[in-house]
Design an enzyme around this catalytic site. Structure first.
Site, mmCIF file in Angstrom:
data_model
loop_
_atom_site.group_PDB
_atom_site.id
_atom_site.type_symbol
_atom_site.label_atom_id
_atom_site.label_comp_id
_atom_site.label_asym_id
_atom_site.label_seq_id
_atom_site.Cartn_x
_atom_site.Cartn_y
_atom_site.Cartn_z
ATOM 1 N N LYS A 162 0.864 -1.166 0.000
ATOM 2 C CA LYS A 162 0.000 0.000 0.000
ATOM 3 C C LYS A 162 0.904 1.220 0.000
ATOM 4 O O LYS A 162 1.921 1.216 0.694
ATOM 5 C CB LYS A 162 -0.838 -0.039 1.293
ATOM 6 C CG LYS A 162 -1.795 1.095 1.462
ATOM 7 C CD LYS A 162 -2.621 0.906 2.735
ATOM 8 C CE LYS A 162 -3.295 2.205 3.104
ATOM 9 N NZ LYS A 162 -4.020 2.146 4.362
ATOM 10 N N PRO A 169 4.830 8.202 0.858
ATOM 11 C CA PRO A 169 5.109 7.382 -0.331
ATOM 12 C C PRO A 169 6.524 6.785 -0.292
ATOM 13 O O PRO A 169 7.428 7.357 0.339
ATOM 14 C CB PRO A 169 4.970 8.366 -1.493
ATOM 15 C CG PRO A 169 4.105 9.472 -0.960
ATOM 16 C CD PRO A 169 4.431 9.564 0.505
ATOM 17 N N ASN A 170 6.694 5.684 -0.974
ATOM 18 C CA ASN A 170 7.999 5.019 -1.124
ATOM 19 C C ASN A 170 8.647 4.643 0.200
ATOM 20 O O ASN A 170 9.868 4.562 0.296
ATOM 21 C CB ASN A 170 8.973 5.907 -1.933
ATOM 22 C CG ASN A 170 8.384 6.288 -3.273
ATOM 23 O OD1 ASN A 170 7.850 5.427 -3.980
ATOM 24 N ND2 ASN A 170 8.416 7.565 -3.614
ATOM 25 N N ARG A 171 7.816 4.456 1.208
ATOM 26 C CA ARG A 171 8.315 4.037 2.539
ATOM 27 C C ARG A 171 9.231 5.066 3.206
ATOM 28 O O ARG A 171 9.951 4.750 4.146
ATOM 29 C CB ARG A 171 9.057 2.677 2.464
ATOM 30 C CG ARG A 171 8.209 1.542 1.903
ATOM 31 C CD ARG A 171 7.095 1.190 2.874
ATOM 32 N NE ARG A 171 6.317 0.039 2.460
ATOM 33 C CZ ARG A 171 5.093 0.085 1.902
ATOM 34 N NH1 ARG A 171 4.518 1.252 1.678
ATOM 35 N NH2 ARG A 171 4.453 -1.013 1.608
ATOM 36 N N LEU A 172 9.219 6.312 2.697
ATOM 37 C CA LEU A 172 10.044 7.356 3.316
ATOM 38 C C LEU A 172 9.165 8.125 4.305
ATOM 39 O O LEU A 172 8.809 9.290 4.090
ATOM 40 C CB LEU A 172 10.617 8.273 2.223
ATOM 41 C CG LEU A 172 12.017 8.841 2.490
ATOM 42 C CD1 LEU A 172 13.024 7.753 2.846
ATOM 43 C CD2 LEU A 172 12.495 9.614 1.275
#
Ligand SMILES: Cc1cc2nc3c(=O)[nH]c(=O)nc-3n(C[C@H](O)[C@H](O)[C@H](O)COP(=O)(O)O)c2cc1C
Length: 215
Positions: free
Chosen positions: A10, A191-194
């Site tokens: 997700k 977003p992007n796990r950041l």
């Protein structure tokens, strides 16, 4: 059995969190996030939180309890003081609370020290509970082994007739605990796990040190 969940993915995109705009007191940020989640209607038990304790067996244990009040001082929930968590807290009051509000893509982790609230406050809350919940408190030796479901139902019936038309007193082994925080971590999925992670640590002068943590 083998179940591969690696395709569960997700992207978290709902909000941002910056150390430049957070309030100086983390309780105010908690309140803001709680209101937002509660008012969104996406979570019908926004006050459900996990509390972890270090058990007498040396293992940490988490379980869900319901937050019933919070103030600048801390977070209050109600429980049986003789339960597994009650005994663990008696021995070691250091606990960790956490909230995961999945629709808001938010997590809050709070380290703190738990202590009993004043008896009159526990009395007040107990009196406000529905009668059925009051009776269940008397029936339940929370965390002890019971012989069967039927034994619990039978005990409830006995107490229903014993207390018919009478006020049900709060048992001394049941009441409120307040968790007084020493550290908060607010996590906002990005977003992007950041992700954004902002930590507040209580200082000796009672101010809060605010830092961003790497995701
Ligand atoms: C949604 C939810 C709310 C709960 N609320 C409470 C609560 O407010 N107080 C409580 O003692 N247990 C509550 N429980 C039950 C606890 O998770 C736990 O089973 C119980 O307190 C016994 O834990 P212990 O044996 O580790 O002491 C709740 C469970 C769930 C799933």
């Amino acid at each position: 059995m083998e179940n591969d969940l690696s395709k569960y993915r997700k992207s978290y995109e709902k909000d941002v969190l910056s150390e430049k705009t957070v309030p100086e007191n983390p309780m105010e940020l908690f309140q803001k996030w709680f209101y937002e989640v509660d008012n969104s209607g996406a979570d019908d038990e926004a006050n459900a939180m996990t509390i972890s304790t270090l058990g007498l067996d040396g293992f940490p244990k988490n379980r869900v309890v319901l937050l019933k009040r919070y103030t600048y001082e801390g977070f209050i929930f109600y429980t049986n003081f003789e339960s597994e968590k009650g005994k663990a807290i008696e021995e070691n009051p250091n606990v960790c609370l956490s909230f995961f509000w999945h629709a808001a893509e938010r997590q809050i982790i709070i380290k703190g020290k738990a202590e009993k609230i004043a008896d009159n406050l526990s009395d007040g809350y107990f009196e406000s509970r529905p009668r059925g919940s009051q009776l269940s408190t008397l029936v339940s030796n929370q965390s002890e082994v019971v012989s069967s479901r039927e034994a619990l139902d039978e005990q409830l019936k006995i107490l229903e007739s014993k207390f018919e038309g009478k006020e049900i007193p709060r048992p001394k082994y049941w009441g409120g605990l307040i968790v007084k925080p020493i550290e908060f971590e607010f996590w906002q999925g990005r977003p992007n796990r950041l992700h954004d992670r902002i930590r507040f640590q209580l200082q000796e002068d009672y101010s809060w040190k605010i830092e961003r943590l790497s995701p």
